[in-house]
Each structure stands twice: as structure tokens, then as C-alpha cells.
Design a protein around this motif. Sequence first.
Motif, PDB file in Angstrom:
ATOM      1  N   ARG A  72      -1.603  -1.524  -0.721  1.00 24.14           N
ATOM      2  CA  ARG A  72      -2.956  -0.976  -0.663  1.00 24.14           C
ATOM      3  C   ARG A  72      -2.806   0.483  -0.274  1.00 24.14           C
ATOM      4  O   ARG A  72      -2.047   0.796   0.637  1.00 24.14           O
ATOM      5  N   ALA A  73      -3.494   1.355  -0.980  1.00 23.54           N
ATOM      6  CA  ALA A  73      -3.351   2.779  -0.682  1.00 23.54           C
ATOM      7  C   ALA A  73      -4.690   3.476  -0.767  1.00 23.54           C
ATOM      8  O   ALA A  73      -5.534   3.139  -1.595  1.00 23.54           O
ATOM      9  N   ARG A  74      -4.847   4.445   0.102  1.00 25.38           N
ATOM     10  CA  ARG A  74      -6.016   5.323   0.064  1.00 25.38           C
ATOM     11  C   ARG A  74      -5.530   6.696   0.500  1.00 25.38           C
ATOM     12  O   ARG A  74      -5.093   6.879   1.642  1.00 25.38           O
ATOM     13  N   GLY A  75      -5.590   7.632  -0.418  1.00 28.05           N
ATOM     14  CA  GLY A  75      -5.045   8.947  -0.098  1.00 28.05           C
ATOM     15  C   GLY A  75      -3.566   8.811   0.218  1.00 28.05           C
ATOM     16  O   GLY A  75      -2.823   8.187  -0.529  1.00 28.05           O
ATOM     17  N   LEU A  76      -3.164   9.369   1.332  1.00 24.66           N
ATOM     18  CA  LEU A  76      -1.762   9.308   1.737  1.00 24.66           C
ATOM     19  C   LEU A  76      -1.447   8.135   2.673  1.00 24.66           C
ATOM     20  O   LEU A  76      -0.358   8.084   3.221  1.00 24.66           O
ATOM     21  N   TRP A  77      -2.365   7.225   2.858  1.00 25.51           N
ATOM     22  CA  TRP A  77      -2.086   6.045   3.678  1.00 25.51           C
ATOM     23  C   TRP A  77      -1.802   4.881   2.763  1.00 25.51           C
ATOM     24  O   TRP A  77      -2.491   4.682   1.759  1.00 25.51           O
ATOM     25  N   ALA A  78      -0.801   4.088   3.120  1.00 25.90           N
ATOM     26  CA  ALA A  78      -0.504   2.906   2.313  1.00 25.90           C
ATOM     27  C   ALA A  78       0.027   1.791   3.198  1.00 25.90           C
ATOM     28  O   ALA A  78       0.804   2.025   4.126  1.00 25.90           O
ATOM     29  N   GLY A  79      -0.401   0.588   2.888  1.00 28.18           N
ATOM     30  CA  GLY A  79       0.181  -0.619   3.455  1.00 28.18           C
ATOM     31  C   GLY A  79       1.014  -1.233   2.345  1.00 28.18           C
ATOM     32  O   GLY A  79       0.511  -1.493   1.248  1.00 28.18           O
ATOM     33  N   VAL A  80       2.294  -1.412   2.607  1.00 28.03           N
ATOM     34  CA  VAL A  80       3.221  -1.881   1.580  1.00 28.03           C
ATOM     35  C   VAL A  80       3.745  -3.253   1.981  1.00 28.03           C
ATOM     36  O   VAL A  80       4.352  -3.407   3.041  1.00 28.03           O
ATOM     37  N   ASP A  81       3.498  -4.241   1.113  1.00 23.37           N
ATOM     38  CA  ASP A  81       3.972  -5.600   1.355  1.00 23.37           C
ATOM     39  C   ASP A  81       5.331  -5.754   0.694  1.00 23.37           C
ATOM     40  O   ASP A  81       5.467  -5.605  -0.522  1.00 23.37           O
ATOM     41  N   VAL A  82       6.323  -6.038   1.523  1.00 21.01           N
ATOM     42  CA  VAL A  82       7.702  -6.146   1.078  1.00 21.01           C
ATOM     43  C   VAL A  82       8.053  -7.623   0.924  1.00 21.01           C
ATOM     44  O   VAL A  82       7.591  -8.465   1.699  1.00 21.01           O
ATOM     45  N   ASP A  83       8.882  -7.918  -0.053  1.00 19.49           N
ATOM     46  CA  ASP A  83       9.363  -9.288  -0.242  1.00 19.49           C
ATOM     47  C   ASP A  83      10.020  -9.749   1.064  1.00 19.49           C
ATOM     48  O   ASP A  83      10.993  -9.133   1.517  1.00 19.49           O
ATOM     49  N   PRO A  84       9.512 -10.820   1.677  1.00 16.68           N
ATOM     50  CA  PRO A  84      10.078 -11.281   2.952  1.00 16.68           C
ATOM     51  C   PRO A  84      11.561 -11.635   2.866  1.00 16.68           C
ATOM     52  O   PRO A  84      12.263 -11.602   3.884  1.00 16.68           O
ATOM     53  N   ALA A  85      12.060 -11.953   1.679  1.00 17.44           N
ATOM     54  CA  ALA A  85      13.481 -12.256   1.531  1.00 17.44           C
ATOM     55  C   ALA A  85      14.342 -11.022   1.779  1.00 17.44           C
ATOM     56  O   ALA A  85      15.526 -11.138   2.109  1.00 17.44           O
TER      57      ALA A  85
END
Length: 141
Positions: free
Chosen positions: A74-87
Motif C-alpha cells: 500500500r502506498a501513498r506518496g512516499l509512504w509505503a507498507g510492504v508485505d513480504v513473503d513470510p517464507a
Amino acid sequence: MPVSAVVARREVLSVLKPGEHGSTFGGNPLAAAVGTAVVELLETGEFQRRAAESGVVLRDGLTELVGKGVVGFRARGLWAGVDVDPAIGTGREISERLMREGVLAKDTHGSTIRLAPPLTITEDELRSAIGALEKVLTRGA
């Protein structure tokens, strides 16, 4: 010296008792002057424009990483939440790997990291940070 006041309903104001909440910058004249200067800078719209333009670079880079260790973002401007593969690792593990590559990120929950680069970041620096993320996701670090 000016006096400040807070206006609110009693049930709202009664939530916090004296000593329960503090502020590093509250009541500090230097912090107030800095805050005023920041608001004046933001009034120009320059930093919002830069965040929007650089945000496109960030989103494009993260889109390229979906399926390469990134499962979503999820991103807005220069902020992002990045979901990484838990493996591949937890958010903390990925953040620590990024730190070894010279990129600071914050783990949030589980395998999610938060990217919040400064508004002054250049596109080259941003692309370099995305490259570091790709490296730690695909090759480790």
C-alpha cells in the motif's frame, strides 16, 4: 508569555489525567518555531508535489517486486507498507537486512515493513533503496 487553552467536551478532556501524557516538543519555543517554519514550507506545495512525483517511482519499483518476495503493498506518496513473503523473513529480519545495505525501514506487523523516505530523497536514491530491497528479498543480505 502567551497562554494556550484546549477546548473540548468534559468526557474527552477527562480521559487523560495529569502526568499520563507528555510531549517531547510541547511548550518548547524552539519546537514551535520549527513547526511554524515547516508549515510555511508546506504552504508552498513543493514538498507535496515532490512526494507525489517520487511516489510514482516508489510504486513502480514496488510493483516490479510483486512476486519477487513482495506479496503486496500500500502506498501513498512516499509512504509505503510492504508485505513480504513470510517464507523470506519477518518484517524485522527484512528491516535488519536492509539496514546492512544502508536503507532504514521500520518493521510493523508480521512480515510487513514501512518505507518512509525523506521528502528530499532523489529519484536515484529511491531507485537504489528499491534495488536494496530487491537484493535482500531475492538474494538475502
